[in-house]
Enzyme design. Structure first.
Site, PDB file in Angstrom:
ATOM      1  N   LYS A  98       0.901  -1.095   0.076  1.00 13.90           N
ATOM      2  CA  LYS A  98      -0.002   0.086  -0.025  1.00 13.90           C
ATOM      3  C   LYS A  98       0.811   1.252   0.157  1.00 13.90           C
ATOM      4  O   LYS A  98       1.820   1.283   0.711  1.00 13.90           O
ATOM      5  CB  LYS A  98      -0.735   0.154   1.232  1.00 13.90           C
ATOM      6  CG  LYS A  98      -1.830  -0.932   1.302  1.00 13.90           C
ATOM      7  CD  LYS A  98      -2.994  -0.881   2.239  1.00 13.90           C
ATOM      8  CE  LYS A  98      -3.961  -1.787   2.416  1.00 13.90           C
ATOM      9  NZ  LYS A  98      -3.759  -3.087   1.652  1.00 13.90           N
ATOM     10  N   ASP A 133      -1.005  -1.860  -4.234  1.00 15.12           N
ATOM     11  CA  ASP A 133      -2.563  -1.760  -3.839  1.00 15.12           C
ATOM     12  C   ASP A 133      -3.359  -0.743  -4.235  1.00 15.12           C
ATOM     13  O   ASP A 133      -2.557   0.278  -4.254  1.00 15.12           O
ATOM     14  CB  ASP A 133      -2.564  -2.370  -2.308  1.00 15.12           C
ATOM     15  CG  ASP A 133      -1.926  -3.676  -1.890  1.00 15.12           C
ATOM     16  OD1 ASP A 133      -1.598  -4.334  -2.623  1.00 15.12           O
ATOM     17  OD2 ASP A 133      -1.979  -3.739  -0.710  1.00 15.12           O
ATOM     18  N   GLN A 162     -10.384  -1.108  -8.643  1.00 11.25           N
ATOM     19  CA  GLN A 162     -11.416  -1.796  -8.091  1.00 11.25           C
ATOM     20  C   GLN A 162     -12.740  -1.460  -8.888  1.00 11.25           C
ATOM     21  O   GLN A 162     -13.103  -0.359  -9.512  1.00 11.25           O
ATOM     22  CB  GLN A 162     -11.615  -0.591  -6.560  1.00 11.25           C
ATOM     23  CG  GLN A 162     -10.698  -0.865  -5.575  1.00 11.25           C
ATOM     24  CD  GLN A 162     -10.723   0.362  -4.815  1.00 11.25           C
ATOM     25  OE1 GLN A 162     -10.864   1.381  -5.146  1.00 11.25           O
ATOM     26  NE2 GLN A 162     -10.370   0.167  -3.616  1.00 11.25           N
ATOM     27  N   ARG A 183      -4.338  -5.628 -11.691  1.00 10.38           N
ATOM     28  CA  ARG A 183      -4.965  -6.782 -10.845  1.00 10.38           C
ATOM     29  C   ARG A 183      -6.133  -6.278 -10.348  1.00 10.38           C
ATOM     30  O   ARG A 183      -6.343  -5.012  -9.841  1.00 10.38           O
ATOM     31  CB  ARG A 183      -4.144  -6.978  -9.468  1.00 10.38           C
ATOM     32  CG  ARG A 183      -4.882  -7.864  -8.532  1.00 10.38           C
ATOM     33  CD  ARG A 183      -3.893  -8.170  -7.175  1.00 10.38           C
ATOM     34  NE  ARG A 183      -4.202  -6.956  -6.353  1.00 10.38           N
ATOM     35  CZ  ARG A 183      -3.145  -6.481  -5.524  1.00 10.38           C
ATOM     36  NH1 ARG A 183      -1.922  -7.152  -5.396  1.00 10.38           N
ATOM     37  NH2 ARG A 183      -3.304  -5.672  -4.648  1.00 10.38           N
ATOM     38  N   LYS A 186     -12.832  -6.252  -6.505  1.00 11.48           N
ATOM     39  CA  LYS A 186     -14.145  -5.456  -6.370  1.00 11.48           C
ATOM     40  C   LYS A 186     -13.937  -4.157  -5.677  1.00 11.48           C
ATOM     41  O   LYS A 186     -14.641  -3.311  -5.982  1.00 11.48           O
ATOM     42  CB  LYS A 186     -15.237  -6.729  -5.846  1.00 11.48           C
ATOM     43  CG  LYS A 186     -15.650  -7.629  -6.789  1.00 11.48           C
ATOM     44  CD  LYS A 186     -16.956  -8.349  -6.200  1.00 11.48           C
ATOM     45  CE  LYS A 186     -17.174  -9.559  -6.925  1.00 11.48           C
ATOM     46  NZ  LYS A 186     -18.241 -10.539  -6.400  1.00 11.48           N
ATOM     47  N   ALA A 188     -12.665  -3.011  -1.261  1.00 11.45           N
ATOM     48  CA  ALA A 188     -12.968  -3.205   0.036  1.00 11.45           C
ATOM     49  C   ALA A 188     -13.350  -2.198   0.912  1.00 11.45           C
ATOM     50  O   ALA A 188     -13.333  -2.361   2.174  1.00 11.45           O
ATOM     51  CB  ALA A 188     -11.612  -3.908   0.585  1.00 11.45           C
ATOM     52  N   LYS A 200     -24.435  -4.645  -5.255  1.00  8.27           N
ATOM     53  CA  LYS A 200     -23.489  -5.834  -5.424  1.00  8.27           C
ATOM     54  C   LYS A 200     -23.409  -6.323  -6.846  1.00  8.27           C
ATOM     55  O   LYS A 200     -22.574  -6.634  -7.496  1.00  8.27           O
ATOM     56  CB  LYS A 200     -23.648  -7.055  -4.370  1.00  8.27           C
ATOM     57  CG  LYS A 200     -22.423  -8.148  -4.433  1.00  8.27           C
ATOM     58  CD  LYS A 200     -22.812  -9.285  -3.483  1.00  8.27           C
ATOM     59  CE  LYS A 200     -21.970 -10.558  -3.914  1.00  8.27           C
ATOM     60  NZ  LYS A 200     -21.031 -10.637  -4.883  1.00  8.27           N
ATOM     61  N   THR A 229     -10.482 -12.333  -7.306  1.00  8.15           N
ATOM     62  CA  THR A 229     -11.958 -12.521  -6.478  1.00  8.15           C
ATOM     63  C   THR A 229     -12.165 -13.898  -6.139  1.00  8.15           C
ATOM     64  O   THR A 229     -11.405 -14.740  -6.643  1.00  8.15           O
ATOM     65  CB  THR A 229     -12.800 -12.241  -7.680  1.00  8.15           C
ATOM     66  OG1 THR A 229     -13.982 -12.533  -6.895  1.00  8.15           O
ATOM     67  CG2 THR A 229     -12.953 -13.043  -8.982  1.00  8.15           C
ATOM     68  N   HIS A 230     -12.926 -13.921  -5.344  1.00  7.95           N
ATOM     69  CA  HIS A 230     -13.338 -15.317  -4.768  1.00  7.95           C
ATOM     70  C   HIS A 230     -14.474 -15.832  -5.259  1.00  7.95           C
ATOM     71  O   HIS A 230     -15.244 -17.096  -5.080  1.00  7.95           O
ATOM     72  CB  HIS A 230     -13.272 -15.518  -3.489  1.00  7.95           C
ATOM     73  CG  HIS A 230     -12.172 -14.922  -2.632  1.00  7.95           C
ATOM     74  ND1 HIS A 230     -12.134 -13.552  -2.328  1.00  7.95           N
ATOM     75  CD2 HIS A 230     -10.783 -15.345  -2.308  1.00  7.95           C
ATOM     76  CE1 HIS A 230     -10.869 -13.454  -1.733  1.00  7.95           C
ATOM     77  NE2 HIS A 230     -10.108 -14.173  -1.636  1.00  7.95           N
TER      78      HIS A 230
HETATM   79  C1  LIG Z   1      -5.327 -10.900  -4.360  1.00  3.34           C
HETATM   80  C2  LIG Z   1      -6.041  -9.964  -3.650  1.00  3.34           C
HETATM   81  C3  LIG Z   1      -5.687  -8.555  -3.507  1.00  3.34           C
HETATM   82  C4  LIG Z   1      -6.506  -7.786  -3.193  1.00  3.34           C
HETATM   83  N1  LIG Z   1      -6.277  -6.421  -3.130  1.00  3.34           N
HETATM   84  C5  LIG Z   1      -7.064  -5.187  -2.578  1.00  3.34           C
HETATM   85  C6  LIG Z   1      -6.601  -3.957  -3.005  1.00  3.34           C
HETATM   86  O1  LIG Z   1      -5.430  -3.640  -3.323  1.00  3.34           O
HETATM   87  N2  LIG Z   1      -7.649  -2.908  -2.869  1.00  3.34           N
HETATM   88  C7  LIG Z   1      -8.836  -3.231  -2.341  1.00  3.34           C
HETATM   89  O2  LIG Z   1      -9.852  -2.473  -2.128  1.00  3.34           O
HETATM   90  N3  LIG Z   1      -9.219  -4.648  -2.116  1.00  3.34           N
HETATM   91  C8  LIG Z   1      -8.462  -5.760  -2.477  1.00  3.34           C
HETATM   92  N4  LIG Z   1      -8.739  -6.793  -2.377  1.00  3.34           N
HETATM   93  C9  LIG Z   1     -10.094  -7.269  -1.673  1.00  3.34           C
HETATM   94  C10 LIG Z   1     -11.175  -7.206  -2.779  1.00  3.34           C
HETATM   95  O3  LIG Z   1     -11.550  -5.823  -3.167  1.00  3.34           O
HETATM   96  C11 LIG Z   1     -12.479  -7.685  -2.168  1.00  3.34           C
HETATM   97  O4  LIG Z   1     -13.003  -7.077  -1.046  1.00  3.34           O
HETATM   98  C12 LIG Z   1     -12.496  -9.103  -1.497  1.00  3.34           C
HETATM   99  O5  LIG Z   1     -11.801  -9.965  -2.586  1.00  3.34           O
HETATM  100  C13 LIG Z   1     -14.022  -9.662  -1.559  1.00  3.34           C
HETATM  101  O6  LIG Z   1     -14.467  -9.757  -2.822  1.00  3.34           O
HETATM  102  P1  LIG Z   1     -14.713 -11.085  -3.932  1.00  3.34           P
HETATM  103  O7  LIG Z   1     -14.393 -10.526  -5.139  1.00  3.34           O
HETATM  104  O8  LIG Z   1     -14.135 -12.086  -3.356  1.00  3.34           O
HETATM  105  O9  LIG Z   1     -16.304 -11.210  -4.064  1.00  3.34           O
HETATM  106  P2  LIG Z   1     -17.358 -11.139  -3.081  1.00  3.34           P
HETATM  107  O10 LIG Z   1     -18.596 -11.400  -3.751  1.00  3.34           O
HETATM  108  O11 LIG Z   1     -17.291 -10.160  -1.816  1.00  3.34           O
HETATM  109  O12 LIG Z   1     -17.301 -12.702  -2.601  1.00  3.34           O
HETATM  110  C14 LIG Z   1     -17.628 -14.012  -3.068  1.00  3.34           C
HETATM  111  C15 LIG Z   1     -17.458 -15.054  -2.392  1.00  3.34           C
HETATM  112  O13 LIG Z   1     -16.130 -15.304  -1.732  1.00  3.34           O
HETATM  113  C16 LIG Z   1     -16.249 -15.842  -0.501  1.00  3.34           C
HETATM  114  N5  LIG Z   1     -15.621 -14.682   0.392  1.00  3.34           N
HETATM  115  C17 LIG Z   1     -15.406 -13.405   0.041  1.00  3.34           C
HETATM  116  N6  LIG Z   1     -14.736 -12.628   0.940  1.00  3.34           N
HETATM  117  C18 LIG Z   1     -14.688 -13.618   1.842  1.00  3.34           C
HETATM  118  C19 LIG Z   1     -14.209 -13.401   3.414  1.00  3.34           C
HETATM  119  N7  LIG Z   1     -13.599 -12.153   3.692  1.00  3.34           N
HETATM  120  N8  LIG Z   1     -14.380 -14.495   4.185  1.00  3.34           N
HETATM  121  C20 LIG Z   1     -14.901 -15.608   3.644  1.00  3.34           C
HETATM  122  N9  LIG Z   1     -15.344 -15.632   2.479  1.00  3.34           N
HETATM  123  C21 LIG Z   1     -15.353 -14.702   1.452  1.00  3.34           C
HETATM  124  C22 LIG Z   1     -17.638 -15.778  -0.075  1.00  3.34           C
HETATM  125  O14 LIG Z   1     -18.242 -17.069  -0.262  1.00  3.34           O
HETATM  126  C23 LIG Z   1     -18.282 -14.785  -1.194  1.00  3.34           C
HETATM  127  O15 LIG Z   1     -19.660 -15.183  -1.143  1.00  3.34           O
HETATM  128  C24 LIG Z   1      -8.088  -8.050  -2.702  1.00  3.34           C
HETATM  129  C25 LIG Z   1      -8.472  -9.343  -2.863  1.00  3.34           C
HETATM  130  C26 LIG Z   1      -7.586 -10.046  -3.282  1.00  3.34           C
HETATM  131  C27 LIG Z   1      -8.095 -11.670  -3.542  1.00  3.34           C
END
Ligand SMILES: Cc1cc2nc3c(=O)[nH]c(=O)nc-3n(C[C@H](O)[C@H](O)[C@H](O)COP(=O)(O)OP(=O)(O)OC[C@H]3O[C@@H](n4cnc5c(N)ncnc54)[C@H](O)[C@@H]3O)c2cc1C
Length: 309
Positions: A98, A133, A162, A183, A186, A188, A200, A229-230
């Site tokens: 960061k 980041d 984002q 990268r 979504k 955070a 969402k 993303t997850h």
């Molecule tokens: C490698 C990486 C780098 C990142 N860098 C940044 C950054 O620099 N700036 C920034 O703003 N954000 C960053 N993020 C966070 C990102 O913005 C999201 O907040 C986070 O990835 C959750 O969103 P999602 O895309 O997984 O989707 P979501 O729709 O939130 O989640 C999809 C599914 O994944 C699972 N899931 C997601 N989060 C969690 C959790 N915390 N605990 C348990 N299960 C969960 C749940 O099953 C959910 O239904 C990063 C994420 C990753 C993976």
């Protein structure tokens, strides 16, 4: 934005909570779900386990909005030493930071110096990419400008963007023109509806639209793009689209966080996609951890279970 997400994101910025919560033992215990430990050695040990499943690592020392430039220098020194350590290991580890951890609130000039030093050492020793980041919207414009400036002197630097921000489509278009490695996440942070999609479903749709732009760039120039993303449905759509346009599996890279969807991470890696997991370590985990809880408020029950047990 849901009420519980709002409350958790507000808590992540509250000064009293920032000072006291990290000392509570049951919270410390719960944090282990998302980070293997507070030291870099704990992060390295976890990396070894991942690499045996063909999953590579991105590593970051937690910390943001440092208050003195001396602290930013210490962070810079830490990363410079970490590069030596990665170099000595046989692990494929990248670093992501960061800007506010490197003094962005205090002196952009110094931050530029630190970022350039780290990027250069990574280029000479690890030959991989250093990622920046993206933080809250207070920093978006400055970060994008800073990144464009850094790109003039360091090719091996990538940026996170984002999908929840309306402005990202324009930023991405401009950065793809500069052949940047992006990268995509979504987002955070707690952002108002005049700058970020509040629903969402709209964030997810925008993520897919931006992913298509990134995939087309990979097709055109074989540039590295990262889908962090997850979201399994979104990932399935991205994989389908990549097949439609003729990308190879190894041209898609997914990144996820330590402790989240581990079996899905292994499945994607076994299928031949590139997968990297972001491992965080360090003592300043409070705001970062609260953002993880806000992503899935059900995680709060896990914290409370630790209190009861
Ligand atoms: C490698 C990486 C780098 C990142 N860098 C940044 C950054 O620099 N700036 C920034 O703003 N954000 C960053 N993020 C966070 C990102 O913005 C999201 O907040 C986070 O990835 C959750 O969103 P999602 O895309 O997984 O989707 P979501 O729709 O939130 O989640 C999809 C599914 O994944 C699972 N899931 C997601 N989060 C969690 C959790 N915390 N605990 C348990 N299960 C969960 C749940 O099953 C959910 O239904 C990063 C994420 C990753 C993976």
């Amino acid at each position: 934005m849901s009420f519980s997400r709002n409350v958790l994101l507000w808590m992540s910025q509250n000064e009293w909570l920032k000072k006291h919560v990290p000392t509570w033992r049951f919270v410390k215990k719960a944090v282990k779900k998302f980070m293997p430990g507070e030291t870099e050695d704990a992060a390295f040990e976890a990396s070894i386990k991942y690499s045996s499943n063909n999953i590579q690592i991105v590593i970051t020392k937690l910390g943001e909005n440092i208050a003195q430039l001396n602290d930013a220098e210490l962070v810079r020194d830490h990363y410079l030493q970490l590069i030596d350590k990665i170099n000595l290991s046989s692990l494929d580890v990248e670093i992501s930071v960061k800007l506010t951890q490197l003094g962005f609130d205090l002196s952009e000039e110094k931050t530029k110096l630190f970022v350039t030093e780290i990027a250069k050492k990574i280029f000479n020793n690890l030959r991989n990419t250093f990622y920046i980041d993206i933080e809250s919207s207070d920093y978006t414009q400055r970060t994008v400008d800073f990144y464009k400036n850094i790109l003039l002197g360091s090719e091996n630097v990538g940026l996170c963007l984002q999908a929840y921000l309306y402005r990202t489509e324009k930023d991405l278009t401009e950065l793809l023109e500069l052949n940047s490695s992006i990268r995509l996440v979504k987002g955070a942070y707690k952002e108002p509806a005049d700058i970020a999609f509040p629903e969402k479903a709209k964030v997810d749709e925008n993520y897919f639209l931006l992913s298509k732009m990134m995939m087309n760039k990979t097709l055109e120039k074989n540039l590295r793009m990262i889908y962090a993303t997850h979201d399994e449905k979104l990932i399935a759509r991205i994989i389908d689209e990549s097949k439609n346009i003729g990308l190879k599996k190894e041209q898609l890279e997914f990144q996820m966080l330590y402790g989240i969807k581990s079996s899905f991470q292994r499945k994607l890696a076994a299928e031949g996609f590139k997968v990297r997991v972001l491992i965080s370590y360090g003592q300043s985990w409070y705001p970062w951890y609260l953002r993880r809880l806000a992503e899935r408020p059900a995680n709060v029950w896990f914290v409370l279970k630790n209190l009861i047990s």
